[in-house]
Enzyme design. Structure first.
Site, PDB file in Angstrom:
ATOM      1  N   MET A   1       0.828  -1.202   0.000  1.00 17.42           N
ATOM      2  CA  MET A   1       0.000   0.000   0.000  1.00 17.42           C
ATOM      3  C   MET A   1       0.865   1.256   0.000  1.00 17.42           C
ATOM      4  SD  MET A   1      -1.360   0.484   3.906  1.00 17.42           S
ATOM      5  CE  MET A   1      -1.932   2.105   3.426  1.00 17.42           C
ATOM      6  N   CYS A   2       0.278   2.334  -0.525  1.00 19.66           N
ATOM      7  CA  CYS A   2       0.877   3.668  -0.438  1.00 19.66           C
ATOM      8  C   CYS A   2      -0.271   4.630  -0.159  1.00 19.66           C
ATOM      9  CB  CYS A   2       1.661   4.006  -1.710  1.00 19.66           C
ATOM     10  SG  CYS A   2       0.667   4.048  -3.224  1.00 19.66           S
ATOM     11  N   ALA A   3      -0.260   5.798  -0.776  1.00 19.53           N
ATOM     12  CA  ALA A   3      -1.339   6.759  -0.548  1.00 19.53           C
ATOM     13  C   ALA A   3      -2.494   6.571  -1.521  1.00 19.53           C
ATOM     14  CB  ALA A   3      -0.813   8.185  -0.642  1.00 19.53           C
TER      15      ALA A   3
ATOM     16  N   GLY B   1      -1.944   4.175  -4.741  1.00 20.29           N
ATOM     17  CA  GLY B   1      -1.778   2.928  -5.464  1.00 20.29           C
ATOM     18  C   GLY B   1      -0.630   2.893  -6.436  1.00 20.29           C
TER      19      GLY B   1
ATOM     20  N   ALA C   1       2.599   1.780  -4.674  1.00 22.50           N
ATOM     21  CA  ALA C   1       2.396   0.396  -4.255  1.00 22.50           C
ATOM     22  C   ALA C   1       2.546  -0.554  -5.430  1.00 22.50           C
ATOM     23  CB  ALA C   1       1.016   0.250  -3.615  1.00 22.50           C
TER      24      ALA C   1
END
Length: 442
Positions: free
Chosen positions: A398-400, A402, A405
């Site tokens: 995950m990131c903020a 996608g 990620a």
């Protein structure tokens, strides 16, 4: 008239100054001159002067290109010892622009040879191009020359900011680094300011003494792409001139041959398209304003790379971003249907994460502000060197939003991980979907 030309990806601003007679001054222009040239052409301007405030670490300077193509005189610090023709300026030197005057102010700190440029109309100061010295709400980082110089440059930055703060309150502040820059600019929409506003609101100018200033400036410095350590010297020597760059057309057979020789596939399609189907071993770096930063962060310089893009994605944008950080090893692009095997990486809604391992690849500051409890944290830029630390078990990256990620997931898949998923969204989406609280760093 001063026109800011903002590079949203690097978080920087170049400036175009209309000198009133069809000529212009360009300040801190990058090697990707498309936006600056567009502004100049729209206003019928020719760039007659190209000034650089410092030896940039985050992009290659466009000043040598402007000298070659437009006949611009390059203005830069004598202390920078640039190896190409330029007007070498010392503290207090002035350049007659024809009705306006540019005065050099030595403001070391962000770099040792840093200059700010005061723009004068007669005796009146209109504004100051502060580069990486005084920026909106902060001052640029001082650790890019190595940890052994971080504190001494921070102390030089303290003196430089106080020198700039002595200017009249109404003087405009035109910094190069802004929100989104890895050079320590804080978040916010404002790209310019005034001396008076910064004196009233900038936490560094409000520091009571030098030691407090140094602690505030150097505490919590984030990571930065490794190419930052190379570009200052490349700018001192002078970036190579650009002709008419293009992406060479490559057949599927030629791509396979280049991959066998060590080339890397860089898939710039949107994350969802990559998730659905991609060539095994490809690295996902979606084409967006931050493309250059991640290309330079994740690929070693000189590594030949092959672009995979959608037909509606702009080849000039790919090339422009790559060239401004010196990534000229592009072997071309795949231009025919791929006839080999493909892979996919599922994207999961935030309500489907379940009890599997979560890998959070955001920056340290983002993770500290709120994360899925129990998530393993490895910044995306560090992941290539730490892939072996990630267990070979089902993992949701995950990131903020996608994009990062998916890049991380592609790196894991390239390293042999097979049970990789990507969260479609960010930590806020997960909290909303599950009704659970995010964790925070103490």
């Amino acid at each position: 008239m001063v026109i800011a030309v903002v590079d949203e990806g690097l978080g920087n601003s170049a400036y175009l100054v209309d000198l009133g007679d069809g000529r212009a001054l360009a300040v801190d222009a990058s090697r990707d001159l498309r936006a600056l040239r567009s502004e100049a052409e729209r206003r019928g301007l020719r760039v007659a002067f190209a000034a650089d405030t410092h030896l940039h670490a985050d992009f290659l300077s466009g000043a040598p290109q402007l000298a070659a193509s437009d006949g611009a005189r390059v203005l830069a610090s004598a202390a920078g010892e640039r190896a190409f023709e330029h007007v070498a300026l010392h503290d207090g030197d002035e350049v007659d622009l024809g009705g306006l005057t540019l005065r050099a102010l030595a403001t070391p700190g962000h770099t040792g040879e840093h200059l700010s440029f005061l723009l004068l109309a007669g005796p009146r100061a209109l504004g100051v191009f502060t580069g990486g010295s005084l920026i909106v709400g902060a001052a640029a980082r001082t650790d890019l020359a190595g940890p052994e110089r971080t504190e001494s440059l921070a102390r030089a930055q303290y003196r430089s900011l106080r020198r700039l703060a002595a200017l009249s309150d109404e003087v405009e502040v035109w910094p190069t680094h802004g929100a989104g820059s890895f050079c320590s600019a804080p978040p916010g929409a404002e790209r310019t300011s005034t001396i008076g506003r910064e004196k009233a609101t900038n936490p560094l100018l409000l520091a009571g003494d030098e030691d407090t200033f140094v602690r505030r400036l150097t505490s919590g410095l984030g990571s930065f792409p490794p190419y930052f350590l190379r570009l200052a010297e490349a700018n001192r020597l002078g970036p190579a001139l650009i002709g008419r760059p293009r992406l060479r057309r490559l057949s599927a057979a030629r791509v396979r041959a280049l991959l066998a020789e060590g080339a890397v596939l860089v898939d710039v399609r949107p994350a969802r398209a990559f998730a659905a189907a991609h060539i095994p071993g490809a690295i996902s770096i979606p084409l967006r304003p931050q493309f250059a930063s991640w290309l330079g962060w994740l690929l070693e310089p000189g590594t030949p790379y092959i672009i995979v893009r959608n037909p509606d994605q702009d080849a000039a944008e790919i090339l422009g971003q790559a060239l401004k950080i010196g990534y000229e090893a592009g072997a071309g692009e795949l231009t025919e249907p791929w006839d080999g095997p493909t892979s996919s990486i599922p994207m999961l809604g935030p309500d489907r994460v379940g009890a599997v391992s979560v890998l959070d690849v955001r920056q340290d500051s983002e993770y500290a502000a709120g994360h899925v409890p129990g998530a393993v944290h490895v910044e995306l830029g560090d992941l290539p060197a730490r892939v072996a630390e990630i267990p070979a078990e089902p993992v949701v990256v995950m990131c903020a939003h996608g994009e990062r990620a998916m890049t991380a997931a592609s790196l894991l898949a390239r390293a042999g991980h097979r049970r990789v998923r990507v969260l479609d969204g960010g930590p806020g989406d997960w909290a909303d979907a599950t009704g659970r609280q995010l964790g925070e760093e103490a």
